[in-house]
Design a protein around this motif. Structure first.
Motif, PDB file in Angstrom:
ATOM      1  N   VAL A  68       0.838  -1.198   0.000  1.00 26.12           N
ATOM      2  CA  VAL A  68       0.000   0.000   0.000  1.00 26.12           C
ATOM      3  C   VAL A  68       0.874   1.250   0.000  1.00 26.12           C
ATOM      4  O   VAL A  68       0.645   2.177  -0.779  1.00 26.12           O
ATOM      5  N   ALA A  69       1.887   1.260   0.858  1.00 23.02           N
ATOM      6  CA  ALA A  69       2.764   2.428   0.959  1.00 23.02           C
ATOM      7  C   ALA A  69       3.445   2.728  -0.375  1.00 23.02           C
ATOM      8  O   ALA A  69       3.455   3.877  -0.830  1.00 23.02           O
ATOM      9  N   VAL A  70       3.997   1.703  -1.004  1.00 24.11           N
ATOM     10  CA  VAL A  70       4.721   1.891  -2.266  1.00 24.11           C
ATOM     11  C   VAL A  70       3.772   2.323  -3.379  1.00 24.11           C
ATOM     12  O   VAL A  70       4.021   3.300  -4.087  1.00 24.11           O
ATOM     13  N   GLN A  71       2.687   1.607  -3.537  1.00 24.21           N
ATOM     14  CA  GLN A  71       1.781   1.874  -4.647  1.00 24.21           C
ATOM     15  C   GLN A  71       0.989   3.167  -4.498  1.00 24.21           C
ATOM     16  O   GLN A  71       0.626   3.787  -5.487  1.00 24.21           O
ATOM     17  N   CYS A  72       0.721   3.563  -3.265  1.00 22.36           N
ATOM     18  CA  CYS A  72      -0.076   4.767  -3.021  1.00 22.36           C
ATOM     19  C   CYS A  72       0.764   5.970  -2.633  1.00 22.36           C
ATOM     20  O   CYS A  72       0.220   7.017  -2.285  1.00 22.36           O
ATOM     21  N   ALA A  73       2.086   5.817  -2.684  1.00 18.10           N
ATOM     22  CA  ALA A  73       2.997   6.911  -2.336  1.00 18.10           C
ATOM     23  C   ALA A  73       2.670   7.488  -0.965  1.00 18.10           C
ATOM     24  O   ALA A  73       2.587   8.697  -0.781  1.00 18.10           O
ATOM     25  N   MET A  74       2.478   6.602  -0.004  1.00 17.75           N
ATOM     26  CA  MET A  74       2.231   6.997   1.384  1.00 17.75           C
ATOM     27  C   MET A  74       3.390   6.469   2.221  1.00 17.75           C
ATOM     28  O   MET A  74       3.996   5.459   1.865  1.00 17.75           O
ATOM     29  N   SER A  75       3.672   7.118   3.331  1.00 19.08           N
ATOM     30  CA  SER A  75       4.724   6.608   4.196  1.00 19.08           C
ATOM     31  C   SER A  75       4.232   5.332   4.875  1.00 19.08           C
ATOM     32  O   SER A  75       3.035   5.155   5.115  1.00 19.08           O
ATOM     33  N   LYS A  76       5.169   4.447   5.177  1.00 18.80           N
ATOM     34  CA  LYS A  76       4.803   3.201   5.869  1.00 18.80           C
ATOM     35  C   LYS A  76       4.182   3.509   7.225  1.00 18.80           C
ATOM     36  O   LYS A  76       3.228   2.854   7.640  1.00 18.80           O
ATOM     37  N   ALA A  77       4.688   4.540   7.905  1.00 17.59           N
ATOM     38  CA  ALA A  77       4.131   4.925   9.204  1.00 17.59           C
ATOM     39  C   ALA A  77       2.680   5.371   9.073  1.00 17.59           C
ATOM     40  O   ALA A  77       1.824   4.995   9.891  1.00 17.59           O
ATOM     41  N   SER A  78       2.388   6.144   8.038  1.00 16.84           N
ATOM     42  CA  SER A  78       1.011   6.595   7.808  1.00 16.84           C
ATOM     43  C   SER A  78       0.102   5.412   7.504  1.00 16.84           C
ATOM     44  O   SER A  78      -1.004   5.302   8.041  1.00 16.84           O
ATOM     45  N   VAL A  79       0.572   4.515   6.647  1.00 13.93           N
ATOM     46  CA  VAL A  79      -0.213   3.335   6.312  1.00 13.93           C
ATOM     47  C   VAL A  79      -0.463   2.506   7.569  1.00 13.93           C
ATOM     48  O   VAL A  79      -1.595   2.118   7.856  1.00 13.93           O
ATOM     49  N   SER A  80       0.579   2.249   8.342  1.00 13.52           N
ATOM     50  CA  SER A  80       0.445   1.424   9.543  1.00 13.52           C
ATOM     51  C   SER A  80      -0.531   2.030  10.538  1.00 13.52           C
ATOM     52  O   SER A  80      -1.386   1.336  11.095  1.00 13.52           O
ATOM     53  N   GLY A  81      -0.440   3.334  10.751  1.00 15.11           N
ATOM     54  CA  GLY A  81      -1.354   4.006  11.676  1.00 15.11           C
ATOM     55  C   GLY A  81      -2.793   3.943  11.213  1.00 15.11           C
ATOM     56  O   GLY A  81      -3.710   3.699  12.006  1.00 15.11           O
ATOM     57  N   ASN A  82      -2.996   4.151   9.918  1.00 15.45           N
ATOM     58  CA  ASN A  82      -4.357   4.114   9.380  1.00 15.45           C
ATOM     59  C   ASN A  82      -4.900   2.694   9.309  1.00 15.45           C
ATOM     60  O   ASN A  82      -6.098   2.479   9.497  1.00 15.45           O
ATOM     61  N   VAL A  83      -4.042   1.719   9.058  1.00 10.09           N
ATOM     62  CA  VAL A  83      -4.463   0.315   9.090  1.00 10.09           C
ATOM     63  C   VAL A  83      -4.941  -0.050  10.490  1.00 10.09           C
ATOM     64  O   VAL A  83      -5.970  -0.725  10.650  1.00 10.09           O
ATOM     65  N   LEU A  84      -4.231   0.416  11.499  1.00 10.57           N
ATOM     66  CA  LEU A  84      -4.638   0.150  12.884  1.00 10.57           C
ATOM     67  C   LEU A  84      -6.031   0.717  13.166  1.00 10.57           C
ATOM     68  O   LEU A  84      -6.874   0.051  13.766  1.00 10.57           O
ATOM     69  N   LYS A  85      -6.285   1.942  12.693  1.00  5.83           N
ATOM     70  CA  LYS A  85      -7.611   2.552  12.874  1.00  5.83           C
ATOM     71  C   LYS A  85      -8.686   1.745  12.152  1.00  5.83           C
ATOM     72  O   LYS A  85      -9.772   1.518  12.692  1.00  5.83           O
ATOM     73  N   LEU A  86      -8.396   1.319  10.929  1.00  3.71           N
ATOM     74  CA  LEU A  86      -9.369   0.530  10.163  1.00  3.71           C
ATOM     75  C   LEU A  86      -9.624  -0.819  10.829  1.00  3.71           C
ATOM     76  O   LEU A  86     -10.767  -1.289  10.880  1.00  3.71           O
ATOM     77  N   ALA A  87      -8.575  -1.436  11.339  1.00  6.82           N
ATOM     78  CA  ALA A  87      -8.725  -2.724  12.028  1.00  6.82           C
ATOM     79  C   ALA A  87      -9.535  -2.553  13.312  1.00  6.82           C
ATOM     80  O   ALA A  87     -10.388  -3.396  13.629  1.00  6.82           O
ATOM     81  N   THR A  88      -9.301  -1.472  14.031  1.00 11.30           N
ATOM     82  CA  THR A  88     -10.041  -1.198  15.268  1.00 11.30           C
ATOM     83  C   THR A  88     -11.532  -1.040  14.978  1.00 11.30           C
ATOM     84  O   THR A  88     -12.370  -1.477  15.761  1.00 11.30           O
TER      85      THR A  88
END
Length: 164
Positions: A68-88
């Protein structure tokens, strides 16, 4: 910023083709941003959360935060934080790869189905808005040319693009 982010260039030395292409892509980018934001707002998600859901929906085989980070040009930290919110919220599940524990596989849950269905409806107008002026035959030719250009492996952007 979205998975197809780019900046509009106001550079005089670009060729006419480049200027037209940049203008077209910029218009598509603005439309994509608007649609993502409107869908995110309706479902009380952040824009990055919606981008992640949309990406995983369109590319289920690319299911890691790194993908997701590579393909969407997002930082891994941003992806990880937002994934946590989505999982919650129960919209994603996160499963550790049994062969390589460094990787976590992301899967959209059934709770995300109405969100993605709503987003798909919003995006149905994109083709018409961007290339509706073309005839059906011209649209098919245009899409075939875009696919050919996108599939060309010679076109790789490196970190030193623009340097001699």
């Amino acid at each position: 910023m979205n998975c197809f982010e780019f900046n509009r260039l106001e550079v005089n030395h670009l060729s006419h083709l480049s200027n037209e292409l940049v203008a077209f892509l910029h218009r598509g980018n603005e439309l994509f941003d608007h649609l993502v934001k409107s869908a995110a707002d309706k479902w009380q998600l952040s824009t990055p959360e919606m981008r992640i859901l949309l990406f995983l929906d369109q590319h289920p085989e690319m299911d890691t935060a790194r993908d997701v980070a590579v393909q969407c040009a997002m930082s891994k930290a941003s992806v990880s934080g937002n994934v946590l919110k989505l999982a919650t919220r129960g919209l994603l599940t996160v499963d550790v790869d049994l062969k390589d524990r460094r990787f976590q596989h992301l899967t959209i849950t059934d709770l995300a189905a109405p969100i993605l269905e709503d987003a798909r409806k919003r995006f149905q107008s994109v083709d018409h808005d961007l290339i509706g002026i073309l005839t059906d035959e011209e649209q098919q030719q245009f899409l075939a040319l875009l696919k050919k250009l996108n599939d060309d492996q010679r076109f790789q952007i490196s970190s030193d693009t623009g340097k001699d």
